[in-house]
Design an enzyme around this catalytic site. Structure first.
Site: not given
Length: 573
Positions: A144, A185, A307
């Site tokens: 992330y 991400d 998301h």
């Protein structure tokens, strides 16, 4: 093997149980980002899921921030696992960590600690069996990446240094002979087609991030425009030891020209309804592993976060490890039954009774128990009497307390009018009517005289008694009818008075507390606007404004939000 990544935006915010959620995604290895939990928030239901093995990374700086987790099905159990990119979070003496960290000569010790302190990476290493029957190693980096904060310039540098450390670790694993998959991400877009408004994406600050992702990919997927704009080595954002060009964007490899393929939308503006978003979530695999790629899709139909998941399938199987790595959540002391509870430190522990007792001790205990039984046997009345007396005193004390205690007043008692002792009186406004009613009752009725005569004189004949009873009953009926009429008249007057009072109070409150004015109509759709408040720090923070109620979208989309905007004037104090 099916592999899935999803920025879940808070694992505790899921509306369905975690096991049901994992099963609905239909993947063998599921990687979540932005779990927003720390070690103290983790519960057993999330840590130990039937049929899965969980590997967490927690933020050590802020509570409810960042965090990632990788759930592997039992048949995809990894051989090794660890948290972080630099190896600083590994347990001492652990022999099942992934290893191969690369050259950290350009990173300081404090910088490595800071980059791994936010719980942004979990790495699991698996043994895979290729279609030809050969076996090889594969490392999955669930990451992330930090986002750019326009109000904190240091976070931009932190983000680029995190990219550099991620690339250093990934290329070190490739050099060791292992396949590598980076998924999660990445908080940046690659090409212009990956953003609904590429020119507005962070301005010049987005260029270094996009250039980093561009040089990570193989030469066929690189964009020349980004390659010529900046040199990451000159900006001290990329170590000199890395080379780049080792990875493949799995989605763009299979769908090179697909437009409006986004994985993130702004929830405040409802941009998901018009598909006005960005592609921030990726599954990157090393170029040698690309031949096993069979599919990659964006699952935009799955809600629950800002998301959406991205899933990829590979043409190989995972060889299940014989033992779970020590980093697995089921080995945490709080879930393995090894951690002592706080209450155990305050509970008195009793040892087992000793069976090797001497004869003297037996005699002493026997004599003591005999003596106590004799006392109880010879004085039962005294014990009973004492208990009854004490019970009686307690009852008297409780009764006196109840008698002296004022009656509890309910909330409506403060607003209801107190009833009068006169049964016909219903309120203060009816006192005059009741006085008239009493006077008329005295003058018009002879019941009192008849009753006095019947009580004072001694009646000897039966006919006289019956006559008196008939007269008295008739007068009582007449007086009761008269009293009922009076009470009905009083009730109607009081009711009308209370209705007038309540209506006047309602009007007074309406004049005092006026509601907001009606929302203006937006010129683009002639629909009522929505009222919003500025939350961004600055001179306009806290101010309210009207804007179009439609979701955000492209400028040429007539179904999207129009450009109407209107401030609400500040109220004069």
């Amino acid at each position: 093997m099916k592999l899935l990544t999803w920025n879940i935006n808070g694992i505790r915010a899921s509306k369905i149980p975690i096991h049901q959620l994992l099963e609905s995604l239909q993947a063998d290895i599921i990687c979540f980002q932005e779990t927003k939990i720390t070690r103290d928030m983790l519960d057993e239901m999330t840590a130990i899921v039937d049929g899965y093995n969980a590997f967490f990374s927690f933020s050590r700086k802020r509570s409810g921030y960042s965090g990632v987790v990788t759930y592997c099905k039992d048949h995809c159990l990894p051989v090794k696992a660890e948290e972080g990119l630099s190896g600083t979070l590994n347990k001492k003496g652990a022999d099942d960590v992934v290893g191969y960290y690369g050259d950290h000569s350009e990173f300081s010790k404090d910088e490595l600690d800071a980059l791994d302190a936010e719980g942004r990476t979990v790495i699991t290493q698996h043994e895979i069996r290729n279609p030809d029957g050969s076996c090889s190693q594969m490392a999955i980096i669930n990451v992330y990446c930090p986002r750019y904060d326009s109000e904190n310039e240091e976070r931009h540098s932190f983000k680029l240094r995190f990219f550099a450390l991620l690339q250093t670790r990934a290329e070190a694993l490739i050099e060791s002979g292992s396949h590598v998959i980076i998924l999660g991400d990445l908080n940046t877009t690659h090409q212009n087609m990956d953003h609904c408004e590429p020119d507005s994406e962070g301005g010049s600050h987005s260029i270094p991030s996009r250039c980093w992702l561009n040089q990570m990919l193989c030469h066929k997927q690189q964009t020349d425009e980004l390659s010529d704009k900046s040199d990451l080595h000159d900006k001290d954002t990329q170590p000199a030891t890395v080379t780049g060009g080792h990875f493949v964007d799995t989605f763009r490899y299979l769908h090179p020209d697909q437009l409006e393929a986004y994985t993130n939308w702004c929830t405040l503006t409802g941009a998901r309804q018009t598909n006005f978003g960005r592609r921030l979530d990726y599954i990157l695999c090393n170029e040698r592993l690309n031949s096993a790629l069979t599919s990659c899709c964006i699952m935009a139909n799955i809600d629950g976060s800002d998301h959406c998941p991205v899933k990829a399938s590979f043409n190989f199987s995972v060889v299940t490890a014989l033992k779970a790595p020590s980093h697995c959540a089921k080995f945490m002391p709080e879930f393995a039954g090894k951690q002592q509870k706080l209450s155990m430190f305050f509970t008195k522990s009793y040892g087992k009774p000793s069976t090797d007792m001497s004869g003297n001790n037996n005699i002493v205990q026997h004599s003591a128990s005999t003596e106590w039984k004799d006392k109880r046997k010879h004085s039962p009345h005294s014990l009973k009497r004492q208990s009854s007396e004490s019970l009686g005193s307690q009852k008297k004390k409780g009764k006196s307390c109840l008698e002296n205690k004022p009656k509890q007043i309910n909330l409506m008692g403060f607003f209801n009018k107190k009833p009068s002792s006169c049964p016909g009186q219903l309120g203060r406004n009816s006192s005059s009517e009741l006085d008239e009613f009493k006077n008329s009752k005295k003058t018009s009725s002879d019941d009192s005289d008849i009753n006095d005569l019947s009580e004072s004189q001694e009646v000897t004949t039966e006919p006289s008694i019956s006559s008196h009873l008939e007269i008295s009953s008739k007068n009582v009926q007449d007086s009761s009818l008269l009293e009922a009429d009076k009470e009905e008249l009083i009730v109607s007057k009081v009711k009308s008075t209370t209705d007038q009072t309540s209506n006047s109070q309602v009007l007074a409150w309406k004049n005092l507390l006026k509601g907001p004015p009606p929302a203006p109509l937006c010129p683009g759709h002639s629909e009522p606007c929505v009222l919003r408040t500025v939350k961004k720090p600055g001179p306009t923070q806290g101010r309210q404004f009207y804007t179009c109620s439609r979701p955000d979208g492209a400028a040429n989309n007539q179904e999207a939000r129009c450009n109407f905007f209107k401030w609400i004037k500040d109220l004069k104090k």
